[in-house]
Design a protein around this motif. Structure first.
Motif, PDB file in Angstrom:
ATOM      1  N   GLU A  56      -6.058   4.822   4.851  1.00 43.64           N
ATOM      2  CA  GLU A  56      -5.825   4.546   6.268  1.00 43.64           C
ATOM      3  C   GLU A  56      -7.040   3.816   6.828  1.00 43.64           C
ATOM      4  O   GLU A  56      -8.178   4.259   6.672  1.00 43.64           O
ATOM      5  N   LEU A  57      -6.785   2.673   7.466  1.00 47.41           N
ATOM      6  CA  LEU A  57      -7.830   1.904   8.138  1.00 47.41           C
ATOM      7  C   LEU A  57      -7.657   2.146   9.638  1.00 47.41           C
ATOM      8  O   LEU A  57      -6.686   1.680  10.246  1.00 47.41           O
ATOM      9  N   PHE A  58      -8.597   2.889  10.213  1.00 44.19           N
ATOM     10  CA  PHE A  58      -8.500   3.326  11.606  1.00 44.19           C
ATOM     11  C   PHE A  58      -9.440   2.468  12.443  1.00 44.19           C
ATOM     12  O   PHE A  58     -10.626   2.322  12.129  1.00 44.19           O
ATOM     13  N   SER A  59      -8.912   1.882  13.512  1.00 45.43           N
ATOM     14  CA  SER A  59      -9.710   0.941  14.300  1.00 45.43           C
ATOM     15  C   SER A  59      -9.383   1.062  15.775  1.00 45.43           C
ATOM     16  O   SER A  59      -8.542   1.868  16.183  1.00 45.43           O
ATOM     17  N   GLU A  60     -10.053   0.242  16.555  1.00 49.78           N
ATOM     18  CA  GLU A  60      -9.636   0.088  17.948  1.00 49.78           C
ATOM     19  C   GLU A  60      -8.306  -0.662  17.972  1.00 49.78           C
ATOM     20  O   GLU A  60      -7.845  -1.173  16.950  1.00 49.78           O
ATOM     21  N   GLU A  61      -7.685  -0.767  19.134  1.00 50.12           N
ATOM     22  CA  GLU A  61      -6.299  -1.224  19.243  1.00 50.12           C
ATOM     23  C   GLU A  61      -6.056  -2.588  18.588  1.00 50.12           C
ATOM     24  O   GLU A  61      -6.692  -3.594  18.929  1.00 50.12           O
ATOM     25  N   ILE A  62      -5.112  -2.605  17.654  1.00 49.15           N
ATOM     26  CA  ILE A  62      -4.703  -3.821  16.951  1.00 49.15           C
ATOM     27  C   ILE A  62      -3.595  -4.491  17.764  1.00 49.15           C
ATOM     28  O   ILE A  62      -2.641  -3.814  18.171  1.00 49.15           O
ATOM     29  N   PRO A  63      -3.686  -5.796  18.043  1.00 53.94           N
ATOM     30  CA  PRO A  63      -2.603  -6.461  18.784  1.00 53.94           C
ATOM     31  C   PRO A  63      -1.248  -6.209  18.131  1.00 53.94           C
ATOM     32  O   PRO A  63      -1.105  -6.290  16.898  1.00 53.94           O
ATOM     33  N   ALA A  64      -0.263  -5.905  18.942  1.00 55.67           N
ATOM     34  CA  ALA A  64       1.052  -5.519  18.430  1.00 55.67           C
ATOM     35  C   ALA A  64       1.664  -6.593  17.541  1.00 55.67           C
ATOM     36  O   ALA A  64       2.296  -6.292  16.524  1.00 55.67           O
TER      37      ALA A  64
ATOM     38  N   HIS B  80     -12.672  -4.570  -1.531  1.00 53.64           N
ATOM     39  CA  HIS B  80     -12.081  -5.910  -1.637  1.00 53.64           C
ATOM     40  C   HIS B  80     -10.924  -6.061  -0.652  1.00 53.64           C
ATOM     41  O   HIS B  80     -10.795  -7.093   0.028  1.00 53.64           O
ATOM     42  N   THR B  81     -10.084  -5.039  -0.568  1.00 55.57           N
ATOM     43  CA  THR B  81      -8.908  -5.097   0.302  1.00 55.57           C
ATOM     44  C   THR B  81      -9.304  -5.231   1.763  1.00 55.57           C
ATOM     45  O   THR B  81      -8.764  -6.062   2.501  1.00 55.57           O
ATOM     46  N   VAL B  82     -10.252  -4.419   2.200  1.00 62.10           N
ATOM     47  CA  VAL B  82     -10.685  -4.472   3.600  1.00 62.10           C
ATOM     48  C   VAL B  82     -11.329  -5.824   3.914  1.00 62.10           C
ATOM     49  O   VAL B  82     -11.070  -6.435   4.962  1.00 62.10           O
ATOM     50  N   ALA B  83     -12.142  -6.310   2.986  1.00 67.36           N
ATOM     51  CA  ALA B  83     -12.856  -7.569   3.229  1.00 67.36           C
ATOM     52  C   ALA B  83     -11.933  -8.774   3.228  1.00 67.36           C
ATOM     53  O   ALA B  83     -12.213  -9.770   3.906  1.00 67.36           O
ATOM     54  N   HIS B  84     -10.826  -8.713   2.502  1.00 70.24           N
ATOM     55  CA  HIS B  84      -9.959  -9.889   2.351  1.00 70.24           C
ATOM     56  C   HIS B  84      -8.642  -9.781   3.122  1.00 70.24           C
ATOM     57  O   HIS B  84      -7.784 -10.649   2.994  1.00 70.24           O
ATOM     58  N   LEU B  85      -8.480  -8.731   3.924  1.00 68.15           N
ATOM     59  CA  LEU B  85      -7.252  -8.621   4.716  1.00 68.15           C
ATOM     60  C   LEU B  85      -7.232  -9.744   5.756  1.00 68.15           C
ATOM     61  O   LEU B  85      -8.124  -9.834   6.595  1.00 68.15           O
ATOM     62  N   PRO B  86      -6.220 -10.629   5.707  1.00 68.48           N
ATOM     63  CA  PRO B  86      -6.226 -11.778   6.619  1.00 68.48           C
ATOM     64  C   PRO B  86      -5.736 -11.426   8.026  1.00 68.48           C
ATOM     65  O   PRO B  86      -4.829 -10.611   8.190  1.00 68.48           O
ATOM     66  N   TRP B  87      -6.337 -12.054   9.021  1.00 65.74           N
ATOM     67  CA  TRP B  87      -5.949 -11.865  10.423  1.00 65.74           C
ATOM     68  C   TRP B  87      -5.861 -13.228  11.101  1.00 65.74           C
ATOM     69  O   TRP B  87      -6.677 -14.106  10.807  1.00 65.74           O
ATOM     70  N   PRO B  88      -4.925 -13.421  12.020  1.00 66.46           N
ATOM     71  CA  PRO B  88      -4.888 -14.681  12.786  1.00 66.46           C
ATOM     72  C   PRO B  88      -6.181 -14.919  13.559  1.00 66.46           C
ATOM     73  O   PRO B  88      -6.647 -16.040  13.700  1.00 66.46           O
TER      74      PRO B  88
ATOM     75  N   ARG C  17     -16.215  -9.085   9.517  1.00 66.67           N
ATOM     76  CA  ARG C  17     -15.215  -9.502  10.508  1.00 66.67           C
ATOM     77  C   ARG C  17     -13.924  -8.728  10.264  1.00 66.67           C
ATOM     78  O   ARG C  17     -13.505  -8.532   9.123  1.00 66.67           O
ATOM     79  N   TRP C  18     -13.314  -8.305  11.361  1.00 71.00           N
ATOM     80  CA  TRP C  18     -11.999  -7.654  11.297  1.00 71.00           C
ATOM     81  C   TRP C  18     -11.327  -7.901  12.626  1.00 71.00           C
ATOM     82  O   TRP C  18     -11.947  -8.398  13.572  1.00 71.00           O
TER      83      TRP C  18
END
Length: 694
Positions: A7-15, A129-137, A148-149
């Motif tokens: 589980e990757l827990f963060s501040e609010e992710i855009p819907a 690797h997964t966390v570092a390479h997860l792509p975001w707009p 960066r996340w």
């Protein structure tokens, strides 16, 4: 076998980013496990406002040891080949290899031993690797770190086989975020840490902490509770799947409530009310039993309150009142000027730097709409008037605030200015269809303006060489072409595509020489053909049949083309059609070889030189079928034409069974070749069979 929970827990992710991010999380983990030689079940994915989760079942505790034998070059191979083999296998010298005799000679071999590995030891690297390479707009940095996340990461839960995974994610500048075995519940109702020891209990533990982790469960909960709340008021919720999906990504504990719209605003057009509520506040519109807009709205809170949501509703009503006050101001102000009064302002808006202003575009649309109206036998004056006013609402206050209402507001303002209903509807409909699920205009005046709008766009941007490339289509030209195709086909319009494109091109020439010579027309028929293939493929029609019909000049009348393609597909789906195709290829191969040798002179077969009954039968059948097919095609009876064409099967089969083409008699041989050429011509009345696959 063991389970892995991340589980990757963060501040609010855009819907709008959540679903893609969850899919990418599953994809990255799958790729990493595959590369490590770890088999597993498909990941179960959860996502929400503050977390992305992957539950991977069926992981082995350790990988199996693998011994793999690889053959290298011959023993006497050049040194360069041998060194390349050593480098490719991570070897230092041939001492690590063995020679073996094979039926093909003596070769170098190496045995690669891959020892068993503990899955738990590989997981930290896989997670990093997964966390570092997860792509975001879009992504961001936070604090003093360099990672960066999408939003600041706050915690990472990593659980394997009931135990926490040791390790951390490097955030840069000496900072890291360690893995743990805790997650967090609802921000207000259950903010304390929750220890997770069993992935199977994860969803239930969060549910107890006032968080619905499963997006499908959350979506259903929102819909059902909203429907129940509306039903209690004697109302229904206006269907809005897009808004439902968005709200699902905004809340963890959905609590639907119903608020009231101030009666002062119920005189606004329903689209204004809905757009204002939807765009800014994420409110759901409610409807009366007759389908009209109710003076109520649905709002989904993210918490339970002791007062049953009274204060939340009051606060949302207050915010909505302010929003609708702005909308009412624009509505009142915009109607003080007739729609035509906004036209001078279009001179100041650039449509495209190479294609002029919006005012110039309106001139083109007006003239082109008249041309198309004549083709449709529609009211030319109304089409011209609608086109003239179609873009006027772009400079109104309401459309400036809510661009998605362009066209719709034009209709309301046209009605307020006492324009005819046909003109008002054409203004509203001229952007249609805006998407695959959108209906096409059906009224003649609306059709004329809608076609003009899309054709002007296509010819203009193709004319300045701004064509779609790959996935890039900034001016939505594919959508415009699909819109033209759908309007034509769904209204069964017998229009010439070439004439439509030519008419659009001429309107640019009338203003100035903005476009490359014939640039707006030359490549567009092929572009339309490609778009038509998309439409027909969805209907189960083969793309090669479209090419075959297009090649014979069948692409100008889209309605005729589709009917012809569908009839051809039906023919080729039968045994008769399959045999005719095989016979065509046999004859075409003979003719092609003779043409390459220069053995054909293009003459027609002479009846007096026919000797065998089979060739006489084919000659007679060709004449009859040729006449019948031509007459039926002229009447657009394509099914009948295919049935008539099928009459060739027996005489063609008999010809190839009984007649020798390459005989010694030169005149007889030439006549039989001419007969085969004539046979190909008969085929080409239907389509270019050389383009048919299979």
């Amino acid at each position: 076998m063991a389970d892995f929970l991340l589980e990757l827990f963060s501040e609010e992710i855009p819907a709008r980013m959540q679903a893609d991010a969850a899919n990418n999380l599953g994809k990255l983990l799958t790729e990493q496990f595959k590369a490590a030689g770890i088999n597993h079940d498909a990941p179960v994915l959860y996502y929400g406002a503050r977390r992305l989760t992957a539950w991977v079942k069926g992981l082995p505790v350790a990988t199996e040891a693998v011994s793999e034998e690889r053959r290298g070059p011959r023993v006497d191979a050049p040194e360069k080949a041998i060194q390349g083999f050593l480098r490719g296998n991570g070897l230092d010298s041939l001492d690590q290899c063995v020679k073996r005799e094979t039926p093909k000679g003596e070769f170098w071999f190496v045995v690669i031993e891959t020892p068993a590995k503990q899955t738990a030891e590989m997981l930290p690297g896989i997670i990093q690797h997964t966390v570092a390479h997860l792509p975001w707009p879009k992504s961001m940095r936070w604090g003093t770190g360099t990672a960066r996340w999408v939003r600041p990461l706050q915690a990472i839960l990593a659980l394997f086989d009931g135990q926490g995974v040791p390790g951390a994610v490097d955030l840069g500048n000496g900072q890291s975020l360690p893995f743990g075995t805790v997650t967090y519940g609802h921000r207000f109702h259950a903010p304390d840490a929750i220890t997770v020891t069993d992935p199977a209990q994860y969803v239930e533990q969060l549910r107890a902490a006032k968080v619905l982790a499963d997006p499908a469960e959350r979506r259903t909960a929102i819909k059902d509770a909203l429907d129940a709340a509306a039903k209690a008021e004697g109302l229904t919720v206006k269907d809005d799947p897009g808004l439902l999906t968005e709200v699902m990504g905004l809340v963890e504990l959905p609590v639907p409530l119903v608020g009231t719209i101030d009666s002062d605003f119920m005189g606004l057009p329903p689209e204004v009310l809905i757009t204002s509520m939807r765009s800014h506040q994420k409110y759901f519109a409610l409807q009366n039993p007759d389908g009209s807009m109710a003076a109520k709205f649905g709002v989904v809170a993210n918490m339970e309150t002791g007062d049953g949501g009274t204060k939340i509703v009051a606060g949302n009503e207050r915010v909505l009142r302010a929003r609708l006050s702005d909308a009412k101001f624009f509505w009142d102000q915009d109607r003080k000027l007739p729609l035509e009064g906004y036209l001078p302002q279009l001179d100041a808006i650039t449509f495209h730097e190479k294609l002029g202003t919006v005012a110039e575009r309106v001139e083109r649309l007006e003239a082109l709409s008249k041309d198309i109206a004549r083709m449709l036998d529609a009211d030319v004056d109304q089409a011209a008037r609608a086109a003239k006013l179609a873009k006027a609402d772009l400079v109104t206050g309401m459309v400036g605030e809510f661009p998605e209402l362009q066209g719709l507001m034009g209709r309301y303002y046209a009605q307020a200015a006492n324009e005819s209903q046909a003109i008002a509807d054409a203004i509203a409909d001229h952007y249609k269809p805006a998407g695959q699920s959108d209906a096409v205009p059906t009224a003649p005046v609306s059709i004329a303006v809608a076609l003009a709008e899309k054709l002007d766009t296509l010819v203009g941007f193709f004319g300045i060489n701004e064509k779609p490339t790959g996935s890039r289509d900034p001016y939505a030209l594919r959508r415009a072409a699909l819109g033209v195709i759908r309007i034509v086909l769904e209204n069964d319009l017998r229009l010439s595509l070439k004439e439509l494109l030519a008419a659009a091109y001429v309107r640019y020439e009338d203003q100035s020489n903005k476009l490359q010579a014939d640039g707006g027309i030359a490549e567009l028929p092929a572009f339309f053909a490609d778009r038509l293939k998309v439409v027909l493929r969805e209907k189960g029609v083969r793309h090669d049949l479209i090419d075959a019909v297009f090649a014979e000049g069948g692409g100008d009348d889209l309605v005729r083309l589709v009917a012809r393609v569908e009839a051809l597909q039906e023919l080729l789906g039968s045994d008769t059609g399959a045999n005719l195709l095989a016979a065509y290829r046999r004859g075409a191969n003979i003719v092609r070889k003779e043409r390459e040798k220069g053995g054909l002179n293009g003459e027609k077969p002479q009846e007096g030189l026919l000797q065998e009954d089979a060739e006489k039968g084919l000659f007679t059948a060709l004449a009859q079928v040729d006449a019948d097919v031509s007459a039926l095609l002229d009447k657009d009876d394509f099914s009948g034409a295919m049935r008539a064409f099928a009459e060739l099967r027996q005489p063609v089969d008999r010809f190839f069974d009984d007649v020798m083409v390459n005989v010694d008699d030169a005149a007889l041989r030439a006549n039989r070749l001419a007969l085969l050429e004539a046979c190909s011509s008969a085929y080409h009345q239907i389509a270019d069979f050389s383009k048919i696959e299979g």
